[in-house]
Design a protein around this motif. Structure first.
Motif, mmCIF file in Angstrom:
data_model
loop_
_atom_site.group_PDB
_atom_site.id
_atom_site.type_symbol
_atom_site.label_atom_id
_atom_site.label_comp_id
_atom_site.label_asym_id
_atom_site.label_seq_id
_atom_site.Cartn_x
_atom_site.Cartn_y
_atom_site.Cartn_z
ATOM 1 N N VAL A 228 0.848 -1.199 0.000
ATOM 2 C CA VAL A 228 0.000 0.000 0.000
ATOM 3 C C VAL A 228 0.881 1.247 0.000
ATOM 4 O O VAL A 228 1.936 1.276 0.640
ATOM 5 N N ALA A 229 0.436 2.263 -0.721
ATOM 6 C CA ALA A 229 1.129 3.554 -0.746
ATOM 7 C C ALA A 229 0.126 4.676 -0.530
ATOM 8 O O ALA A 229 -1.045 4.570 -0.910
ATOM 9 N N THR A 230 0.585 5.746 0.081
ATOM 10 C CA THR A 230 -0.228 6.940 0.291
ATOM 11 C C THR A 230 0.684 8.150 0.233
ATOM 12 O O THR A 230 1.875 8.030 -0.098
ATOM 13 N N LEU A 231 0.152 9.334 0.545
ATOM 14 C CA LEU A 231 0.970 10.541 0.530
ATOM 15 C C LEU A 231 0.461 11.546 1.546
ATOM 16 O O LEU A 231 -0.650 11.436 2.062
ATOM 17 N N THR A 232 1.307 12.533 1.841
ATOM 18 C CA THR A 232 0.909 13.655 2.677
ATOM 19 C C THR A 232 0.518 14.822 1.768
ATOM 20 O O THR A 232 0.844 14.841 0.582
ATOM 21 N N PHE A 233 -0.197 15.793 2.346
ATOM 22 C CA PHE A 233 -0.750 16.895 1.567
ATOM 23 C C PHE A 233 0.023 18.188 1.795
ATOM 24 O O PHE A 233 0.371 18.513 2.934
ATOM 25 N N PRO A 234 0.269 18.962 0.730
ATOM 26 C CA PRO A 234 0.941 20.260 0.898
ATOM 27 C C PRO A 234 0.033 21.264 1.593
ATOM 28 O O PRO A 234 -1.190 21.141 1.557
ATOM 29 N N ASP A 235 0.655 22.241 2.203
ATOM 30 C CA ASP A 235 -0.088 23.319 2.864
ATOM 31 C C ASP A 235 -0.728 24.188 1.788
ATOM 32 O O ASP A 235 -0.047 24.895 1.048
ATOM 33 N N MET A 236 -2.050 24.169 1.715
ATOM 34 C CA MET A 236 -2.760 24.901 0.669
ATOM 35 C C MET A 236 -2.604 26.412 0.809
ATOM 36 O O MET A 236 -2.771 27.153 -0.157
ATOM 37 N N ALA A 237 -2.255 26.891 2.012
ATOM 38 C CA ALA A 237 -2.061 28.329 2.203
ATOM 39 C C ALA A 237 -0.847 28.833 1.436
ATOM 40 O O ALA A 237 -0.740 30.023 1.145
ATOM 41 N N ARG A 238 0.068 27.921 1.099
ATOM 42 C CA ARG A 238 1.231 28.301 0.302
ATOM 43 C C ARG A 238 0.873 28.378 -1.174
ATOM 44 O O ARG A 238 1.683 28.800 -1.992
ATOM 45 N N ILE A 239 -0.352 27.961 -1.503
ATOM 46 C CA ILE A 239 -0.824 28.004 -2.885
ATOM 47 C C ILE A 239 -1.854 29.117 -3.055
ATOM 48 O O ILE A 239 -1.856 29.835 -4.048
ATOM 49 N N THR A 240 -2.746 29.257 -2.071
ATOM 50 C CA THR A 240 -3.715 30.343 -2.092
ATOM 51 C C THR A 240 -3.860 30.913 -0.680
ATOM 52 O O THR A 240 -4.144 30.159 0.273
#
Length: 279
Positions: free
Chosen positions: A115-127
């Motif tokens: 199984v593989a998954t991922l962490t999420f980037p901080d959306m405040a650094r995008i908007t």
């Protein structure tokens, strides 16, 4: 995973795994999971791939609607990516969302799947308007890391690299990856899985000058335009109890062969009955 023995790959999740931002509903969606399947097929002639993801789904809905179907397909490899839709709801419980993800990790690994998954980037650094959810993202990522460690799940740490905030990796809605972003996500997951030919090049800056960041009134104008075009309609659906995934089903519910063929601009689908770049 490389070799000639059959390999069953099943992707579970929401819009990102479905492929929004990489193609559209007229020409077909590709997406990072499709791209990962193509990479697997380069090293294993027996890859069969199913994508159960449906846009708009909460983590609980992914578990309730997709896990049993995934287990029935008996995957050798499964990806589980969900939680962003939960982050954007008024009520959010990081423990609850992570618990749904961990239940899927546990069930799939218990059956023998990698199984593989991922962490999420901080959306405040995008908007900038996403600043209120920064702490939520941090809390969820922390719990995803813990759950992945407990179950031996391969983890792509997309949250920790500056390149993920490059606007070229994002579609205009700032919620879904662009084709280049989907390419980077696929590379990140391949690297986490230590697939042949994978490396950390996905963490490196995008070639060419990064687009200039608007300042002053241009920033305000861009944010207002984004609210009117994307955030407003999204909030409207929430208030009406609607979802972008209402009435939709998985784009690739069954395991089908994956073949890559030479094509301008990269590989394209050539599976049984599949149109190029769609599934």
């Amino acid at each position: 995973m490389p070799g000639d023995s059959p390999l069953r790959f099943v992707a579970l999740g929401d819009s990102q795994t479905e492929g929004l931002g990489d193609g559209d509903d007229t020409v077909g969606l590709r997406g990072w999971a499709d791209r990962l399947a193509e990479q697997l097929a380069l090293h294993n002639s027996g890859v069969r791939y199913a994508n159960l993801a449906v846009r708009g789904r909460l983590a609980r809905q992914v578990r309730e609607e997709q896990l049993a179907a995934a287990l029935a397909l008996r995957p050798d490899l499964a990806t589980v990516v969900a939680g962003v839709n939960d982050l954007l709801r008024p009520r959010f419980d990081a423990d609850e969302v992570a618990g749904e993800l961990e239940a899927m990790f546990a069930a799939l690994t218990a059956q023998g799947a990698r199984v593989a998954t991922l962490t999420f980037p901080d959306m405040a650094r995008i908007t900038p308007l996403a600043r209120p959810v920064s702490s939520r993202i941090s809390a969820l990522n922390h719990r995803i890391r813990q759950a992945a460690h407990r179950h031996g799940v391969a983890l792509a740490e997309t949250a920790r690299h500056p390149v993920v905030t490059d606007p070229r990796l994002w579609s205009p809605d700032r919620l879904h990856a662009s084709p280049l972003g989907h390419e980077r996500i696929a590379a990140a997951v391949a690297h986490a899985l230590d697939l042949p030919g994978s490396d950390d090049s996905w963490t490196r800056p995008v070639a060419g000058p990064r687009p200039a960041t608007p300042t002053g009134w241009r920033t305000a104008a861009d944010e207002l335009r984004w609210v009117g075009t994307f955030l407003g309609p999204w909030l409207g659906r929430r208030l009406r109890g609607q979802s972008s995934g209402d009435g939709r089903t998985a784009k690739r519910p069954d395991l089908r062969p994956v073949h890559t063929v030479p094509a301008r601009g990269g590989a394209e689908w050539n599976g049984a009955g599949d149109a190029p770049s769609s599934s």
